[in-house]
Design an enzyme around this catalytic site. Structure first.
Site, PDB file in Angstrom:
ATOM      1  N   CYS A 192       0.825  -1.208   0.000  1.00 41.25           N
ATOM      2  CA  CYS A 192       0.000   0.000   0.000  1.00 41.25           C
ATOM      3  C   CYS A 192       0.859   1.258   0.000  1.00 41.25           C
ATOM      4  O   CYS A 192       0.960   1.964   0.998  1.00 41.25           O
ATOM      5  CB  CYS A 192      -0.958   0.013   1.190  1.00 41.25           C
ATOM      6  SG  CYS A 192      -2.245   1.273   1.020  1.00 41.25           S
TER       7      CYS A 192
ATOM      8  N   CYS B 133      -5.311   2.041  -5.505  1.00 42.67           N
ATOM      9  CA  CYS B 133      -4.809   2.764  -4.332  1.00 42.67           C
ATOM     10  C   CYS B 133      -5.864   3.775  -3.896  1.00 42.67           C
ATOM     11  O   CYS B 133      -6.000   4.837  -4.505  1.00 42.67           O
ATOM     12  CB  CYS B 133      -3.499   3.475  -4.689  1.00 42.67           C
ATOM     13  SG  CYS B 133      -2.694   4.245  -3.276  1.00 42.67           S
TER      14      CYS B 133
END
Length: 402
Positions: free
Chosen positions: A162, A343
């Site tokens: 991430c 994202c």
């Protein structure tokens, strides 16, 4: 001595391991075993909101036993060695398991000790991180008690899970301080190793506006290389071709994102790329190991050059399940993964930008562009992050449905 043999052996019971196991179970495979020592399973993407006081940690945690597919066996142990020539995996207790097909999904290693000064201060003295559940709660506690001073938010070089998380918490912190009336008394530094805030220009343009709106001091092509917990200072190194050297910045609060790599035992194994972070060496489209055809890998431990996200795993799992089936049936591998990642960039307690892209860094939006501009933040996306994606994860992705 072989403890047991399984047709399909999965190392790791995180998002990737459970998702692909569930898909294999739906294909009718009843001899699938998962090696996983943890009693708890976490939905990690929500830790960003935990660290910003927008979600409770309890919402991210469930018993591991509740997510193991009913048709799969759970080997509650930790793996420590691969022998792909003998088709075996050895665990820390000395037990050895044989397989026909191996799927490697042990996740990623957080290298807290790679930056001097971090290991001894993380979780205290104003330094925390959303990359560990207990630290995410501490992050929020520290943030809400900070009303003035300097805050530093870091991102390391190299692949991390991430990659947007180091930025998200900076924006959420700034938003929190603005709503509390404290933003004017805060100096915020965001340290990124990349040339811009994002690799897609249109998204970087939107994030530049967010950075400017909050008054964040942005350090691009830079990295924190040392932390002095006694003086509460960080050393920021310029990584550019004509680097200006090191800059020392004092901090009252810091969100530290650790450097990351494959687990050490994976890194030193025959399955590794053998260099750098040592991820499992796979073909980026088929997810099959480049040297051992009965080995596959997906998730954070794989060497695919995509962004390491849960959304990427959601697209990789059906490819791996299909290709494992093809391998066992002596058929050509037909499944292909093209690098999709997502994202969710939360920029406040009300808005989020949903960046979706592939290996070529081209935007691949799920929603029609006439409805949502893929480079802009929306209120509805925040609700997707907080409520929709966790529901998708627990009820569909881990069950092999989505």
């Amino acid at each position: 001595m072989i403890t047991a043999k399984h047709r399909i052996l999965i190392v790791g019971g995180g998002s990737a391991g459970i998702s692909v196991a569930a898909r294999l179970a739906r294909k009718g495979y009843d001899d699938v075993a998962i090696i996983e020592p943890s009693e708890k399973h976490y939905y990690q993407p929500l830790w960003t909101l935990v660290g910003a006081g927008q979600a409770d940690l309890s919402l991210t945690e469930r018993a591991q036993s509740s997510v193991i597919p009913k048709k799969a066996s759970w080997i509650k142990k930790a793996a420590e060695a691969f022998d792909p020539d003998q088709n075996t995996v050895t665990c820390t207790d000395g037990s050895t398991y044989e397989y026909d097909v191996l799927i490697v999904t042990p996740g990623i290693q957080l290298d807290w000790d790679k930056v001097p000064g971090v290991a001894e201060t993380i979780g205290q003295n104003g330094v925390s991180s959303n990359y560990r559940p207990d630290l995410a709660e501490k992050m929020w506690d520290m943030m809400r008690k900070t009303h003035s001073g300097t805050a530093v938010f870091t991102m390391p070089s190299g692949p991390i899970k991430c990659a947007g998380a180091p930025q998200k918490i900076a924006y959420l912190a700034a938003d929190h301080w603005r709503r509390d009336g404290d933003l004017k008394d805060m100096e915020i530094h965001l340290v990124l190793p990349t040339p811009r805030t994002f690799g897609i220009p249109e998204i970087a343009d939107s994030l530049d506006e967010v950075v400017a709106d909050y008054g964040i001091i942005l350090h691009t092509q830079s990295e924190v290389v040392a932390v002095d917990p006694d003086s509460k200072k960080v050393t920021i190194r310029d990584l550019g071709d004509e680097g200006s050297g090191d800059t020392v910045v004092g901090y009252d609060l810091m969100h530290f994102t650790p450097p990351q790599s494959a687990p050490d035992w994976v890194k030193s194994s025959p399955l590794s790329t053998g260099d750098g972070p040592g991820y499992v060496d796979v073909d980026k489209h088929t997810m099959q190991h480049v040297r051992f055809p009965n080995v596959f890998s997906l998730g954070d431990a794989g060497s695919t050059p995509n962004s390491k996200t849960g959304a990427a795993i959601r697209k990789q799992a059906p490819v791996v399940a299909a290709n494992v089936h093809s391998y066992l049936e002596n058929e050509a591998l037909g499944g292909e993964y093209h690098g999709y990642a997502s994202c969710p960039l939360v920029i406040s307690n009300q808005k989020m930008l949903l960046a979706e892209f592939d290996y070529s860094m081209q935007m691949t939006p799920t929603f029609p562009t006439w409805l949502f501009d893929p480079s802009k933040p929306y209120r509805r996306y925040w609700h997707l992050k907080r409520y929709g994606l966790p529901f998708l994860y627990w009820n569909l992705m881990l069950k092999g449905i989505a």
